[in-house]
Enzyme design. Sequence first.
Site: not given
Length: 414
Positions: A217-220
Site C-alpha cells: 500500500v503506497d499512497s505516494g
Amino acid sequence: MRITVMTAGEQIITLDVDSQETVENVKALLEVESNVPIQQQQLLYNGNEMGNSDKLSALGVKDDDLLMMMVSNASSGSATSAAGNDLGMNPDGSALNPAAFQQHIRGDSNLMGQLFQNDPELAQVISGSDLNKLQDVLRARHRQRSVLQRQKEEELALLYADPFDVEAQRKIEAAIRQKGIDENWEAALEHNPEGFARVIMLYVDMEVNGVPLKAFVDSGAQSTIISKSCAERCGLLRLMDQRYKGIAHGVGQTEILGRIHVAPIKIGNNFYPCSFVVLDSPNMEFLFGLDMLRKHQCTIDLKENVMTVGGGEVSVPFLQEKDIPSRFLDEERVPNDASSSGATVPSGFTEKKNNTVANPTSQQPKRQNTSEGPEFEAKIAKLVELGFSRDSVIQALKLFEGNEEQAAGFLFGG
C-alpha cells in the site's frame, strides 16, 4: 581577557580571566565547566605544556588565544571505584564480572537492539554463552577506542601547535562541525531511538483475479501497479492494452508496458473493480496506489494498524514483519539501482503516457479514420458551440484520438 579552551573531547569552553591569573586557577574554572578534576588536566599553549604556577601573561597568552586541555588517565582511581561494582571494567577494557555484565546488557532490549544494529559481533557474543570470547571482544573494542583517541589527540596537538595556519583552522572547523553531528546523533539515540529502526512498509492481503497476493500500500504512488510476471500469474496479461505505454517516474524511472483497464480484486470478503499499470519490474509484484485508494475511499489507520475500505465497510490489518515475504524485506534493506529496477519507482510514482506509436505505418490509418465521417464532424460542432475555433477543436480531437471529453478538458485547460 577572554580565552578559549578546547578539550580532547572537542568541547569548546570560553573563559574571562585576568592576564595575571595562574594556570592552576584557570584549571579550577575548567573543573567547574568540564567536570574534569584539576589533577587530570593538562593545558597546552602552542603545543607546550603550561605549569600550574605559571601566569598567563608570562606564557604569552593574549586575548582571544586558544588553549587545549588534555585529560590524563587516572587508571588507579578508576580501578578502585570499579572494584566495588560488578558492572565495572578493567583497565584493559574487559568486564570485572563478565557474567553480571552480560546479564545486564541482555536485560536491556533497547540497548541490545542498538548493539545488533551498530556492533553485530558484540551483540552475538553477548547473546551467546562463551564468557571468554566476550572478554576478548571487549578488550579488542577497548584497544580500538584507545588507538582512535590517541590518534585524535596527536592530530589536535599538531593543529594547535600553529593555530593560525589556514589548513589547521579548516581542520579545527571540521572537528567542531563533526562534534555537533555526533552530539545530534547521541541526542537522537536518547530521545528518538525509533528513528534508527528499519520501518516496515505497509502490506495487506488481497486477491487479484482469484490469486492471493501481498499488496504493497503506497499512497505516494499515483497509480496502482502490477508487474508483468504477476499479471501473467493472475491471468491478466492477455488484457494488457499496449497503447498505454509510457515512462514511470519516481526515485528512478522504468518503462510502462501497458494498462489493464479493469479486473476484480478481493479485499477482506468484498470484491472491487481495479485498474493496473503494468511494469516490467521483477522486484515489485503488486502496488495498491493512490488512484484506487481514492476510488474505494480507503483510510490508512496507523493507530489501529488497519486499512479500511469503502468508508469503513471492510477493514484489513497491515501485515506484521513475519508475514511479509523475505524477498520484499530484502528490497527494503538494500537500495536498488533506479535505472535498472522498478523497486525504487513506487513512492512518488507518476506515469507519463507515451503517445508515440511503436509502428507508425500500421497505426496511421486508424488516426486518419478519427478525423473522417459524420461522427467526428458532430463532435467538432459540439465543441465549436462552446466557443472554441474549429482548428483548435480538430487539433484537440486528433491529439486525444477522437475522445470528446478529453479534448474538451484540454481546451478548457488552455
